[in-house]
Design a protein around this motif. Structure first.
Motif, PDB file in Angstrom:
ATOM      1  N   GLN A 296      -9.563  -3.559  -5.065  1.00 31.24           N
ATOM      2  CA  GLN A 296      -8.550  -3.081  -5.664  1.00 31.24           C
ATOM      3  C   GLN A 296      -8.242  -1.617  -4.874  1.00 31.24           C
ATOM      4  N   GLN A 297      -9.069  -0.980  -4.123  1.00 30.99           N
ATOM      5  CA  GLN A 297      -9.080   0.146  -3.388  1.00 30.99           C
ATOM      6  C   GLN A 297      -8.563  -0.098  -2.104  1.00 30.99           C
ATOM      7  N   LEU A 298      -8.265  -1.281  -1.523  1.00 31.97           N
ATOM      8  CA  LEU A 298      -7.817  -1.392  -0.211  1.00 31.97           C
ATOM      9  C   LEU A 298      -6.256  -1.387  -0.198  1.00 31.97           C
ATOM     10  N   GLN A 299      -5.717  -1.291   0.762  1.00 37.22           N
ATOM     11  CA  GLN A 299      -4.108  -1.328   1.033  1.00 37.22           C
ATOM     12  C   GLN A 299      -3.490  -2.522   0.540  1.00 37.22           C
ATOM     13  N   LEU A 300      -2.829  -2.713  -0.502  1.00 32.63           N
ATOM     14  CA  LEU A 300      -1.970  -3.906  -1.108  1.00 32.63           C
ATOM     15  C   LEU A 300      -0.622  -4.046  -0.382  1.00 32.63           C
ATOM     16  N   LEU A 301      -0.458  -5.282   0.131  1.00 33.09           N
ATOM     17  CA  LEU A 301       0.674  -5.489   1.140  1.00 33.09           C
ATOM     18  C   LEU A 301       1.332  -6.595  -0.095  1.00 33.09           C
TER      19      LEU A 301
ATOM     20  N   LEU B 265      -7.327  -4.680   4.232  1.00 30.97           N
ATOM     21  CA  LEU B 265      -5.760  -5.115   3.570  1.00 30.97           C
ATOM     22  C   LEU B 265      -6.107  -6.221   2.476  1.00 30.97           C
TER      23      LEU B 265
END
Length: 345
Positions: A29-34, A207
């Protein structure tokens, strides 16, 4: 979308056959969400080589998946190396055998397995067309096996030789690499069901891609650690189309037997230099040829409309030389592990 990483670095890490434990300890959940939307998403490394591509399917093709689900024979949910699902493989196979053959799941599920594949052939053709536009070289590599196979043993899903069908997914999957797949081959995953959203974590890219029912995602499952998380609203099913390395290795050996030349450009058994033989080198001819930069309405793949580009063979070789040399190095590394199969999605 451009990322400051190299595809060969991903391969070298995957070749070590160890997943980065520190990487997997991260909170996804701390990674970049697309987030999902109607636009196409193209993710490239810093040399412009494709790592992943998300595209929305035409509604008719998605509805075909939904309507043909009753053709898939019932099977018990079980835990396996990818998670807890109903799992089966219908495909062209070459595990533990000299020549390619159709998988046990496919044969056991006949006639339903072939009926389902036939009913969704338009879907597989559409995905094949996407692959052909994104990576023509990979498309040619995939389909090159067809002429060497008998009519009753052919790739199951358009350009892809195999498909895994996972049903009744509600839990997070287990992070993994598809270690048996072609070393730099794109697989493609399409989900369907009554769920409202899911997410695919691409750990090595940092990602998280949201995937809705009817989204297709092409990515390098052999070298990018991945798993599905956060399935919301219901049950998710998916079909994952892929190509294993071993059938391609079989085809390459057939080509070498016919031509005496190895695929990677080195001398084959019939054209090695012998003692006292004169080696004649032909001067390369600088000729003009046309290369079509196609766009068949699947979005802004590169820079738009269909055009004709004239360029010399010499100019193209100079431009592509660095990338091709890197890819050859990666393929030689892969050959060291050829035949060490693991289960694909």
């Amino acid at each position: 979308m451009w990322l400051p990483i190299l595809r060969e670095d991903l391969w070298k890490k995957a070749w070590a056959r160890k997943m980065d434990e520190n990487l997997l300890k991260q909170d996804w959940q701390q990674l970049q969400l697309l987030p999902a939307d109607e636009n196409h998403l193209q993710i490239e490394d810093n040399r412009g080589r494709l790592l992943a591509y998300r595209v929305r399917l035409p509604e008719k093709l998605y509805q075909g998946l939904v309507d043909t689900e009753p053709l898939i024979p019932p099977k018990k949910v079980k835990s396996h190396s990818r998670g807890t699902t109903v799992n089966r493989h219908w495909h062209l196979w070459r595990k533990y055998s000299v020549d390619p053959h159709m998988s046990g799941d496919y044969l056991r599920d006949l006639p339903n397995s072939q009926q389902w594949l036939d009913a969704n052939k338009d879907l597989f053709q559409h995905l094949t067309d996407v692959l052909r536009l994104l990576d023509p070289q990979m498309y040619i590599r995939y389909i090159s096996i067809k002429d060497f196979l008998p009519p009753d043993i052919q790739p199951a899903c358009g350009a892809w030789y195999a498909c895994a069908i996972n049903q009744d997914m509600t839990m997070d999957g287990i992070a993994h690499l598809d270690r048996s797949d072609y070393y730099c081959g794109l697989n493609v995953v399409v989900g369907w069901g009554d769920y409202t959203s899911s997410k695919l974590v691409l750990w090595d890219l940092g990602l998280v891609l949201e995937l809705l029912p009817g989204d297709a995602i092409l990515f390098l499952g052999r070298i990018i650690t991945h798993n599905t998380v956060d399935i919301q609203g219901g049950v998710r099913n998916l079909v994952n189309c892929f190509v294993h390395q071993t059938p391609l290795s079989w085809k390459d050996k057939k080509v070498e037997e016919l031509t005496g030349s190895k695929r990677r450009g080195g001398p084959g058994k019939h054209d090695k230099k012998g003692k006292g033989k004169q080696v004649v080198q032909m001067e390369p001819k600088e000729k003009k040829r046309k290369r079509e930069d196609s766009n068949v309405d699947i979005g802004d793949l590169d820079k738009g409309k269909q055009k004709q580009i004239e360029e010399s063979d010499g100019e193209m070789d100079k431009e592509m030389g660095g990338i091709l040399n890197t890819d050859n190095e990666m393929e030689i590394m892969y050959a060291a592990h050829d035949g060490e199969d693991e289960e694909s999605d």
